[in-house]
Design an enzyme around this catalytic site. Structure first.
Site, PDB file in Angstrom:
ATOM      1  N   GLY A   1      13.761  -6.701  -2.099  1.00 32.23           N
ATOM      2  CA  GLY A   1      14.412  -6.128  -0.921  1.00 32.23           C
ATOM      3  C   GLY A   1      15.652  -6.909  -0.532  1.00 32.23           C
TER       4      GLY A   1
ATOM      5  CG  ASN B   1      21.021  -8.825   8.918  1.00 30.89           C
ATOM      6  OD1 ASN B   1      22.015  -8.178   8.580  1.00 30.89           O
ATOM      7  ND2 ASN B   1      20.449  -8.719  10.096  1.00 30.89           N
ATOM      8  N   GLY B   2      20.595 -11.493   5.478  1.00 32.63           N
ATOM      9  CA  GLY B   2      21.217 -12.695   4.953  1.00 32.63           C
ATOM     10  C   GLY B   2      21.185 -12.800   3.452  1.00 32.63           C
TER      11      GLY B   2
ATOM     12  CB  THR C   1      19.019 -10.263  -2.622  1.00 31.04           C
ATOM     13  OG1 THR C   1      20.207  -9.655  -2.122  1.00 31.04           O
ATOM     14  CG2 THR C   1      18.283  -9.264  -3.476  1.00 31.04           C
ATOM     15  CB  VAL C   2      13.442 -11.154  -1.305  1.00 27.06           C
ATOM     16  CG1 VAL C   2      12.165 -11.829  -1.767  1.00 27.06           C
ATOM     17  CG2 VAL C   2      13.849 -11.681   0.067  1.00 27.06           C
TER      18      VAL C   2
ATOM     19  CE  LYS D   1      15.896 -14.083   3.146  1.00 19.64           C
ATOM     20  NZ  LYS D   1      15.167 -13.748   4.333  1.00 19.64           N
TER      21      LYS D   1
ATOM     22  CG  ASP E   1      14.070 -12.826  11.882  1.00 21.83           C
ATOM     23  OD1 ASP E   1      14.181 -11.845  12.660  1.00 21.83           O
ATOM     24  OD2 ASP E   1      14.576 -12.858  10.749  1.00 21.83           O
TER      25      ASP E   1
HETATM   26  P1  ATP Z   1      16.221  -9.961   7.641  1.00 19.41           P
HETATM   27  O1  ATP Z   1      17.167 -10.479   6.625  1.00 19.41           O
HETATM   28  O2  ATP Z   1      16.881  -9.381   8.820  1.00 19.41           O
HETATM   29  O3  ATP Z   1      15.165 -10.988   7.971  1.00 19.41           O
HETATM   30  P2  ATP Z   1      14.247  -8.640   5.995  1.00 19.41           P
HETATM   31  O4  ATP Z   1      13.122  -9.523   6.437  1.00 19.41           O
HETATM   32  O5  ATP Z   1      13.907  -7.203   5.746  1.00 19.41           O
HETATM   33  O6  ATP Z   1      15.448  -8.692   7.006  1.00 19.41           O
HETATM   34  P3  ATP Z   1      14.475 -10.314   3.675  1.00 19.41           P
HETATM   35  O7  ATP Z   1      13.829 -11.430   4.387  1.00 19.41           O
HETATM   36  O8  ATP Z   1      15.656 -10.620   2.843  1.00 19.41           O
HETATM   37  O9  ATP Z   1      14.917  -9.175   4.698  1.00 19.41           O
HETATM   38  O10 ATP Z   1      13.384  -9.623   2.777  1.00 19.41           O
HETATM   39  C1  ATP Z   1      13.640  -8.439   2.068  1.00 19.41           C
HETATM   40  C2  ATP Z   1      12.329  -7.822   1.655  1.00 19.41           C
HETATM   41  O11 ATP Z   1      11.736  -8.591   0.629  1.00 19.41           O
HETATM   42  C3  ATP Z   1      11.290  -7.792   2.761  1.00 19.41           C
HETATM   43  O12 ATP Z   1      11.418  -6.641   3.533  1.00 19.41           O
HETATM   44  C4  ATP Z   1       9.989  -7.808   2.005  1.00 19.41           C
HETATM   45  O13 ATP Z   1       9.564  -6.492   1.754  1.00 19.41           O
HETATM   46  C5  ATP Z   1      10.330  -8.498   0.699  1.00 19.41           C
HETATM   47  N1  ATP Z   1       9.774  -9.872   0.670  1.00 19.41           N
HETATM   48  C6  ATP Z   1      10.273 -10.958   1.278  1.00 19.41           C
HETATM   49  N2  ATP Z   1       9.526 -12.050   1.006  1.00 19.41           N
HETATM   50  C7  ATP Z   1       8.529 -11.627   0.192  1.00 19.41           C
HETATM   51  C8  ATP Z   1       7.408 -12.287  -0.425  1.00 19.41           C
HETATM   52  N3  ATP Z   1       7.186 -13.592  -0.269  1.00 19.41           N
HETATM   53  N4  ATP Z   1       6.569 -11.532  -1.179  1.00 19.41           N
HETATM   54  C9  ATP Z   1       6.791 -10.213  -1.344  1.00 19.41           C
HETATM   55  N5  ATP Z   1       7.808  -9.542  -0.782  1.00 19.41           N
HETATM   56  C10 ATP Z   1       8.675 -10.228  -0.024  1.00 19.41           C
HETATM   57 MG    MG Z   2      12.638 -11.444   6.028  1.00 20.77          MG
END
Ligand code: ATP
Ligand code: MG
Length: 429
Positions: free
Chosen positions: A173, A176-177, A179-180, A195, A283
């Site tokens: 996903g 904001n900041g 990509t994971v 991330k 957050d």
């Molecule tokens: P923001 O950047 O505003 O916090 P967010 O939480 O949706 O928004 P990210 O923290 O970059 O954005 O995470 C993107 C997506 O990756 C998440 O919505 C989640 O579904 C997935 N994700 C994040 N961490 C994990 C993890 N440890 N295991 C599985 N999926 C994850």
């Molecule tokens: Mg997040």
């Protein structure tokens, strides 16, 4: 001067290699490497980064037999340099000469103080034995070496992660900041979530972030995402955490109250744990609540590094729907603000989001949901921060008490069923 005798060429792989890093206008640092032929380009840049922390080194040079400078910018060019060097070593041996170290000349692309794009990198190779600390040669001022050597040791001792050991797979996903990614960690065979955040910040700030992240190693709670390590490569930080196969709560549709209750218990326990360490989450929202098929619920993305939060905020400004009113209006942030976000996070899966700063706090319609649940949410979302439940009141709330039975099977079955449904909707891969 440090001289080193190398054995015959076929046995060189087992020999120690000394790389003399020439420092412009000041001298040199000798770096002893125990497995020279396997050395990668970025390993060398990493060590140059420790020796010359103020410079932005993107390449280095060596001299051929005619004294011409040859630039090294890649692993391929590294190999060429090493094979050239080993051939000169052989020649020196045949002629009975002393073996000279491999001299390299770091090339800074920008003067110190400007934007850093090749800054601190942590743990370039697994295990601290790969790089011995640089040894000073005669002309380097000793205090600058002491600093870089101590820093190097400290950096090598923290974390187990580095870019070479990670194989990126799917994108989980975008936030904001950053990509994971779902990724495979080769040495451990573990699946990770990595991330990656782009940050154009100075080396000093990078170091500050790394040291602030250290507290994550101490976070030990089954309600908090496991942290494996972090590293900077160029202008991006990679933060490696436990992978949660159920993903985040934001992608689930309506969650039944008996499941949501168990999730809420885990979230409250996770927050209470963080607060006990004097960490505010900052957050709290469904995308930062992760679930897995084992029925575990864990919090991620909490604001453990002020500098990381600030650096991201500089690039990505804005508010989100989960922020407490006092935060939106720029007042002080505290535990109470996390509590508001907790309340609103559990309203959203019920698709009842209607929160606006100047209007009355939202209320859930009685009848559709249990009275304790409605009360819990309403209390968390009191306009006045001090009227919201304190941590021990959250744990003692009837809604939390009711579902605090440690029954992870409820969550596990629900996650498994939801994933199954998702898969069947997507069809065969
Ligand atoms: P923001 O950047 O505003 O916090 P967010 O939480 O949706 O928004 P990210 O923290 O970059 O954005 O995470 C993107 C997506 O990756 C998440 O919505 C989640 O579904 C997935 N994700 C994040 N961490 C994990 C993890 N440890 N295991 C599985 N999926 C994850
Ligand atoms: Mg997040």
């Amino acid at each position: 001067m440090l001289w080193l005798a190398l054995g015959p060429f076929p046995a060189m792989e087992n020999q120690v290699l000394v790389i003399r890093i020439k420092i412009p206008n000041s001298g040199a640092v000798d770096w002893t490497v125990h497995s020279g032929p396997q050395l990668l380009f970025r390993d060398v840049l990493d060590v140059i980064g420790q020796v010359l922390p103020e410079a932005t080194t993107t390449a280095f040079e060596y001299e051929d037999e005619d004294g011409d400078r040859i630039t090294v910018r890649s692993d391929e060019e590294m190999k060429a340099m090493l094979s050239y060097y080993y051939s000169t070593v052989m020649e020196q041996q045949v002629n009975g000469q002393l073996i000279e170290p491999l001299q390299i000349f770091p090339r800074a692309c920008k003067p110190p103080g400007e934007r850093n794009i090749h800054g601190l990198k942590v743990n370039t190779r697994a295990g601290p034995s790969q790089h011995a600390s640089p040894v000073v040669s005669d002309s380097l001022p000793s205090n600058s070496l002491k600093k870089s050597s101590a820093e190097l040791k400290k950096i090598l001792a923290n974390g187990q992660m580095n870019e070479q050991d990670i194989r990126y797979r799917d994108t989980l996903g975008h936030g904001n900041g950053g990509t994971v990614y779902k990724a495979y960690h080769v040495p451990s065979g573990k699946i990770l979530a990595v991330k990656v955040i782009l940050l154009d910040i100075t080396l000093e700030l990078q170091k500050q972030i790394m040291s602030e992240l250290e507290i994550l190693y101490k976070c030990d709670s089954s309600y908090i995402i496991g942290f494996y390590g972090a590293f900077f490569v160029e202008n991006r930080i990679s933060i490696c955490t436990e992978f949660m196969d159920g993903g985040s709560l934001d992608v689930y549709r309506k969650i039944p109250e008996h499941v949501l209750g168990r999730i809420a218990v885990a979230v409250v326990k996770g927050l209470t744990y963080l607060w006990s360490l004097k960490i505010l989450h900052r957050d709290v929202k469904p995308s930062n609540m992760l679930v897995n098929t084992g029925g575990q619920v864990k919090l991620c993305d909490f604001g453990v590094s002020t500098q990381l939060v600030n650096s991201i905020a500089k690039t990505y400004v804005g508010t989100n729907a989960y922020m407490a009113p006092e935060r939106i209006s720029g007042e002080q942030y505290g535990i109470h603000s996390d509590v508001w976000s907790l309340g609103i996070s559990f309203m959203e899966p019920l698709q009842l989001l209607q929160c606006i700063v100047d209007e009355d706090s939202p209320v859930l319609p009685l009848g559709e949901f249990s009275e304790p649940f409605v009360h819990f949410i309403t209390q968390c979302m009191r306009k006045q921060p001090k009227e919201r439940p304190a941590p021990e009141e959250l744990m003692g709330h009837p809604f939390i008490v009711q579902f605090n039975d440690g029954n992870s099977t409820v969550v596990s079955m629900w996650v498994c069923r939801a994933l199954e449904e998702r898969r069947s909707q997507q069809g065969p891969p």
